[in-house]
Design a protein around this motif. Structure first.
Motif, PDB file in Angstrom:
ATOM      1  N   MET A   1      62.302  44.050 -52.015  1.00  0.00           N
ATOM      2  CA  MET A   1      62.741  43.287 -53.179  1.00  0.00           C
ATOM      3  C   MET A   1      62.118  41.894 -53.140  1.00  0.00           C
ATOM      4  SD  MET A   1      66.786  44.123 -53.323  1.00  0.00           S
ATOM      5  CE  MET A   1      67.397  45.767 -53.111  1.00  0.00           C
ATOM      6  N   GLY A   2      61.605  41.444 -54.204  1.00  0.00           N
ATOM      7  CA  GLY A   2      60.963  40.140 -54.224  1.00  0.00           C
ATOM      8  C   GLY A   2      61.634  39.210 -55.198  1.00  0.00           C
ATOM      9  N   SER A   3      60.898  38.151 -55.517  1.00  0.00           N
ATOM     10  CA  SER A   3      61.465  37.105 -56.370  1.00  0.00           C
ATOM     11  C   SER A   3      61.626  37.567 -57.807  1.00  0.00           C
ATOM     12  CB  SER A   3      60.534  35.890 -56.320  1.00  0.00           C
ATOM     13  OG  SER A   3      59.243  36.265 -56.763  1.00  0.00           O
ATOM     14  N   GLN A   4      60.987  38.694 -58.140  1.00  0.00           N
ATOM     15  CA  GLN A   4      61.031  39.132 -59.532  1.00  0.00           C
ATOM     16  C   GLN A   4      62.447  39.448 -60.001  1.00  0.00           C
ATOM     17  OE1 GLN A   4      59.587  40.679 -57.032  1.00  0.00           O
ATOM     18  NE2 GLN A   4      60.133  42.833 -56.960  1.00  0.00           N
ATOM     19  N   GLU A   5      63.383  39.656 -59.034  1.00  0.00           N
ATOM     20  CA  GLU A   5      64.756  39.981 -59.433  1.00  0.00           C
ATOM     21  C   GLU A   5      65.427  38.808 -60.135  1.00  0.00           C
ATOM     22  OE1 GLU A   5      67.226  41.917 -56.686  1.00  0.00           O
ATOM     23  OE2 GLU A   5      65.623  43.121 -55.868  1.00  0.00           O
ATOM     24  N   VAL A   6      65.065  37.594 -59.712  1.00  0.00           N
ATOM     25  CA  VAL A   6      65.557  36.411 -60.421  1.00  0.00           C
ATOM     26  C   VAL A   6      64.325  35.714 -60.976  1.00  0.00           C
ATOM     27  CG1 VAL A   6      66.892  34.291 -60.235  1.00  0.00           C
ATOM     28  CG2 VAL A   6      67.456  36.221 -58.765  1.00  0.00           C
ATOM     29  N   THR A   7      63.907  36.137 -62.144  1.00  0.00           N
ATOM     30  CA  THR A   7      62.649  35.636 -62.697  1.00  0.00           C
ATOM     31  C   THR A   7      62.804  34.243 -63.272  1.00  0.00           C
ATOM     32  OG1 THR A   7      63.203  36.805 -64.742  1.00  0.00           O
ATOM     33  CG2 THR A   7      61.707  37.902 -63.217  1.00  0.00           C
ATOM     34  N   ASN A   8      64.018  33.865 -63.605  1.00  0.00           N
ATOM     35  CA  ASN A   8      64.210  32.568 -64.231  1.00  0.00           C
ATOM     36  C   ASN A   8      65.417  31.862 -63.617  1.00  0.00           C
ATOM     37  OD1 ASN A   8      64.216  30.361 -65.857  1.00  0.00           O
ATOM     38  ND2 ASN A   8      64.895  31.439 -67.712  1.00  0.00           N
ATOM     39  N   TRP A   9      65.156  30.836 -62.818  1.00  0.00           N
ATOM     40  CA  TRP A   9      66.221  30.074 -62.192  1.00  0.00           C
ATOM     41  C   TRP A   9      66.729  28.948 -63.102  1.00  0.00           C
ATOM     42  CZ3 TRP A   9      68.512  31.238 -57.589  1.00  0.00           C
ATOM     43  CH2 TRP A   9      67.873  32.216 -56.793  1.00  0.00           C
ATOM     44  N   GLN A  10      66.013  28.712 -64.201  1.00  0.00           N
ATOM     45  CA  GLN A  10      66.338  27.596 -65.090  1.00  0.00           C
ATOM     46  C   GLN A  10      67.776  27.711 -65.589  1.00  0.00           C
ATOM     47  OE1 GLN A  10      63.628  25.492 -65.412  1.00  0.00           O
ATOM     48  NE2 GLN A  10      65.061  23.972 -66.195  1.00  0.00           N
ATOM     49  N   ALA A  96      85.502  37.109 -58.068  1.00  0.00           N
ATOM     50  CA  ALA A  96      84.802  36.785 -59.318  1.00  0.00           C
ATOM     51  C   ALA A  96      83.509  37.580 -59.495  1.00  0.00           C
ATOM     52  CB  ALA A  96      84.492  35.286 -59.358  1.00  0.00           C
ATOM     53  N   GLY A  97      83.175  38.422 -58.492  1.00  0.00           N
ATOM     54  CA  GLY A  97      81.940  39.207 -58.575  1.00  0.00           C
ATOM     55  C   GLY A  97      80.675  38.385 -58.391  1.00  0.00           C
ATOM     56  N   VAL A  98      80.791  37.289 -57.644  1.00  0.00           N
ATOM     57  CA  VAL A  98      79.642  36.401 -57.422  1.00  0.00           C
ATOM     58  C   VAL A  98      78.951  36.792 -56.110  1.00  0.00           C
ATOM     59  CG1 VAL A  98      78.929  34.014 -56.964  1.00  0.00           C
ATOM     60  CG2 VAL A  98      80.691  34.489 -58.675  1.00  0.00           C
ATOM     61  N   PRO A  99      77.649  37.090 -56.136  1.00  0.00           N
ATOM     62  CA  PRO A  99      76.957  37.453 -54.898  1.00  0.00           C
ATOM     63  C   PRO A  99      76.822  36.265 -53.943  1.00  0.00           C
ATOM     64  CG  PRO A  99      75.398  37.304 -56.714  1.00  0.00           C
ATOM     65  CD  PRO A  99      76.756  37.129 -57.305  1.00  0.00           C
ATOM     66  N   VAL A 100      76.755  36.566 -52.634  1.00  0.00           N
ATOM     67  CA  VAL A 100      76.568  35.535 -51.606  1.00  0.00           C
ATOM     68  C   VAL A 100      75.296  35.849 -50.820  1.00  0.00           C
ATOM     69  CG1 VAL A 100      77.566  34.378 -49.597  1.00  0.00           C
ATOM     70  CG2 VAL A 100      79.073  35.239 -51.405  1.00  0.00           C
ATOM     71  N   TRP A 101      74.379  34.900 -50.790  1.00  0.00           N
ATOM     72  CA  TRP A 101      73.146  35.018 -50.012  1.00  0.00           C
ATOM     73  C   TRP A 101      73.149  33.961 -48.921  1.00  0.00           C
ATOM     74  CZ3 TRP A 101      68.693  34.861 -54.231  1.00  0.00           C
ATOM     75  CH2 TRP A 101      68.846  35.944 -55.115  1.00  0.00           C
ATOM     76  N   ALA A 183      72.020  38.591 -45.326  1.00  0.00           N
ATOM     77  CA  ALA A 183      70.676  38.940 -45.820  1.00  0.00           C
ATOM     78  C   ALA A 183      70.601  40.420 -46.183  1.00  0.00           C
ATOM     79  CB  ALA A 183      69.615  38.597 -44.762  1.00  0.00           C
ATOM     80  N   PRO A 184      71.309  40.843 -47.220  1.00  0.00           N
ATOM     81  CA  PRO A 184      71.426  42.281 -47.516  1.00  0.00           C
ATOM     82  C   PRO A 184      70.137  42.953 -47.955  1.00  0.00           C
ATOM     83  CG  PRO A 184      72.464  40.958 -49.249  1.00  0.00           C
ATOM     84  CD  PRO A 184      72.142  40.022 -48.130  1.00  0.00           C
ATOM     85  N   SER A 185      69.195  42.232 -48.538  1.00  0.00           N
ATOM     86  CA  SER A 185      68.008  42.932 -49.065  1.00  0.00           C
ATOM     87  C   SER A 185      66.763  42.750 -48.199  1.00  0.00           C
ATOM     88  CB  SER A 185      67.715  42.475 -50.504  1.00  0.00           C
ATOM     89  OG  SER A 185      67.230  41.159 -50.524  1.00  0.00           O
ATOM     90  N   LEU A 186      66.904  42.073 -47.039  1.00  0.00           N
ATOM     91  CA  LEU A 186      65.771  41.892 -46.127  1.00  0.00           C
ATOM     92  C   LEU A 186      65.182  43.241 -45.721  1.00  0.00           C
ATOM     93  CD1 LEU A 186      64.055  40.276 -44.031  1.00  0.00           C
ATOM     94  CD2 LEU A 186      65.980  40.543 -42.461  1.00  0.00           C
ATOM     95  N   ARG A 187      63.864  43.358 -45.802  1.00  0.00           N
ATOM     96  CA  ARG A 187      63.158  44.574 -45.379  1.00  0.00           C
ATOM     97  C   ARG A 187      61.916  44.152 -44.599  1.00  0.00           C
ATOM     98  NH1 ARG A 187      67.420  45.893 -46.781  1.00  0.00           N
ATOM     99  NH2 ARG A 187      68.064  47.445 -48.313  1.00  0.00           N
ATOM    100  N   ALA A 188      62.025  44.126 -43.274  1.00  0.00           N
ATOM    101  CA  ALA A 188      60.917  43.672 -42.436  1.00  0.00           C
ATOM    102  C   ALA A 188      59.856  44.758 -42.297  1.00  0.00           C
ATOM    103  CB  ALA A 188      61.435  43.283 -41.056  1.00  0.00           C
ATOM    104  N   HIS A 189      58.612  44.331 -42.004  1.00  0.00           N
ATOM    105  CA  HIS A 189      57.543  45.286 -41.655  1.00  0.00           C
ATOM    106  C   HIS A 189      57.989  46.101 -40.446  1.00  0.00           C
ATOM    107  CE1 HIS A 189      53.984  46.435 -39.284  1.00  0.00           C
ATOM    108  NE2 HIS A 189      53.273  46.411 -40.406  1.00  0.00           N
ATOM    109  N   SER A 190      58.432  45.390 -39.386  1.00  0.00           N
ATOM    110  CA  SER A 190      58.980  46.010 -38.179  1.00  0.00           C
ATOM    111  C   SER A 190      60.006  45.061 -37.598  1.00  0.00           C
ATOM    112  CB  SER A 190      57.875  46.275 -37.145  1.00  0.00           C
ATOM    113  OG  SER A 190      56.915  47.189 -37.655  1.00  0.00           O
TER     114      SER A 190
END
Length: 475
Positions: A1-10, A96-101, A183-190
């Motif tokens: 997963m990359g930054s494209q999930e939150v394309t607009n932080w504005q 409130a259904g707010v995600p925590v990173w 860090a739920p979406s972290l996906r390391a090479h190894s």
């Protein structure tokens, strides 16, 4: 997963939980991306007020002395890794259904923000040895001509590595159990889990929860999940991980390696995982003498680093050259001096029983300086396993009675000096007592098995005090 999930932080309303080494950079980065940032912080002291003033000058809202209340309209929380999961702020967020990173999750999501291909992560966790292994790994990667850095829990900001101007081919990433929890979406090479022993259980709530957070490092691995053959719990975490098709389990061992393992044969570090026909072939990587210091647990660190580097395609020669070039940080099984044919070794970084046991295993005849803040630890297993190596013991610090009682149970014949002092000058007295107990050929080893904050600002100051006391002996 990359930054494209939150394309607009504005205009996105983000709450940052905690000032400090991760909170302030996160707040600045998010503000720079156009988010509406509010920082909440439990403390309200002079330092916090100075930090708050710096952020408020940029246009960030800061609430000091109230880290429990969820600011109205919050769409995302980015937390400092040390904030415990049971804090009221997170309960309110869940309702409130707010995600925590965490800061690691934020860095992972922001990779490739500039449109360039993001650098893969080679990730390391474990109860002990993380920093050394990550530094060894970075040294090996550099020896292979790769642009890299040791980042994460090691003190170099992942956000800087991901968003800075410098471009990397690969990152060597140290991750704590706290950071992995958030860090739920972290996906390391190894990824590698070096070892597992009870630690931070007050934060995680149980050993099972602690191990599960460590095991997150394997989720989504592409090439290799590196585990410790001598620590079955690490292999169990690999077995339950959801990895990409074709990802392999790769063990490291201080014995002769089987197929898909790295190990030691006749003083040589060898690879039977990343070779053609691993059933029959082995590749020499380095000699034990290339590892500094060549203590058993440090050889294990070197094998784990080598496994991750080999997973990334690094040639054998770079493993050897990288290990030769590596110098460990201070206060990690560091030889201070020899005085009257007795070696004095500073392993002040051995702040828990698991680390102390590894340190004690490196020497045959030891006068052990131990004690400090136990953090809920028990010492029976450590003392029972190490008893045969002990010439004598000098105890310091607030919780020394716990170690003294374990010694009485499991090593009653070993002489013990119990220094009823917690002032910083106690270290000089401890070293003088250790000298009295030691004989030529012995090692006086500071491996406290406890935290330092009862007597010293940190383990570095404790190690410095030990080294200074040793220098006074030799003066």
């Amino acid at each position: 997963m990359g930054s494209q999930e939150v394309t607009n932080w504005q205009g996105k309303r983000v709450t940052v939980a905690g000032l400090g080494v991760s909170g302030i950079p996160a707040a600045k980065v998010l503000h720079g991306l156009g988010a509406l940032v509010t920082v909440v912080n439990d403390g309200d002291d002079d330092r916090a007020r100075a930090q708050a003033a710096e952020l408020e000058a940029l246009g960030v809202t800061v609430r000091l002395g109230d880290g429990a209340t969820l600011p109205e309209g919050t769409e995302l929380i980015v937390t400092a890794p040390g904030w415990q999961p049971d804090k009221p702020l997170f309960a309110a967020a869940a309702e409130a259904g707010v995600p925590v990173w965490g800061d690691v999750e934020l860095a992972w999501r922001l990779r490739g923000l500039d449109g360039r291909e993001p650098a893969p992560w080679l990730a390391v966790t474990g109860t002990n040895g993380k920093t050394t292994t990550v530094q060894m790994l970075a040294s090996i990667l550099k020896a292979a001509g790769l642009r890299t850095a040791a980042v994460g829990n090691i003190g170099v900001s992942l956000l800087d590595a991901v968003l800075g101007e410098e471009r990397y081919d690969v990152l060597a990433v140290e991750l704590s159990s706290y950071q992995l929890h958030w860090a739920p979406s972290l996906r390391a090479h190894s990824g590698a889990v070096l070892n597992l022993a009870p630690d931070h259980l007050d934060w995680h709530g149980s050993m099972e929860a602690y191990a599960a957070d460590k095991g997150r490092i394997y989720e989504g691995n592409r090439v290799a999940c590196v585990y410790n053959v001598a620590d079955k719990a690490t292999e169990d975490l690999v077995r339950t991980a959801d990895v990409e098709e074709g990802c392999r389990a790769v063990g490291f061992t201080l014995g002769a390696p089987g197929p898909s393992q790295l190990g030691v044969v006749d003083g040589i570090l060898v690879d039977r995982a990343f070779v053609e026909n691993r059933q029959k072939n082995a590749q020499e990587l380095a000699e034990i003498s290339d590892v500094t210091p060549p203590a058993p647990h440090n050889i294990a660190n070197a094998l784990a680093a080598a496994a991750l580097a080999r997973a990334f395609g690094v040639p054998p020669r770079a493993v050897r050259d990288g290990l030769r070039a590596f110098t460990p940080d201070a206060h990690r099984i560091a030889h201070v001096a020899d005085v009257d044919e007795v070696a004095y070794v500073d392993d002040s970084k051995a702040t828990n029983t698991h680390a102390a046991e590894a340190s004690l295993a490196a020497y045959e005849s030891i006068v052990w300086i131990a004690g400090g803040l136990a953090k809920g630890a028990t010492f029976d297993e450590l003392v029972a396993r190490s008893a045969k190596r002990l010439r004598g013991v000098v105890l310091i610090g607030a919780d020394r009675a716990l170690i003294r009682e374990a010694l009485a149970r499991h090593a009653p014949e070993v002489p013990v000096v119990d220094l009823d002092r917690t002032d910083t000058g106690a270290m000089l007295a401890a070293v003088q007592e250790a000298r009295r107990l030691a004989e030529p050929g012995d090692t006086v080893l500071l491996a406290p098995a406890c935290a330092s904050m009862d007597m010293f600002a940190n383990y570095n100051k404790r190690g410095d005090a030990f080294a200074e006391a040793v220098r006074e002996l030799g003066a």
